[in-house]
Design a protein around this motif. Structure first.
Motif: not given
Length: 78
Positions: A48-73
């Motif tokens: 499951i690939l999940m995207t979010s503009r909210i860092r607290n959602v994307a960077g949740n350490p409880r999910n154990g998955s890598p988080t990638y932060y992208l800059r705006f184009l």
């Protein structure tokens, strides 16, 4: 059809199959917590690939998955 009935139908459709699901722009952990029960975990390498503009959602350490932060184009890049 209710949200719950739709979720149960999704679960039954995915059960026993390998899948890739893209969920775009999750706005809160509550949303994800409501959705995740409808994706069966059959330990068959489904993803499951999940995207979010909210860092607290994307960077949740409880999910154990890598988080990638992208800059705006820029305007040209987009």
């Amino acid at each position: 059809m209710s949200d719950e009935a739709m979720g149960e139908k999704l679960y039954k459709c995915l059960k026993g199959k390998r899948y890739l699901i893209v969920v775009d722009d999750i706005l809160g952990m509550e949303v994800w917590n409501d959705l995740k029960k409808y994706f069966p975990n059959d330990e068959n390498d489904s993803k499951i690939l999940m995207t979010s503009r909210i860092r607290n959602v994307a960077g949740n350490p409880r999910n154990g998955s890598p988080t990638y932060y992208l800059r705006f184009l820029s305007q040209d890049e987009s």
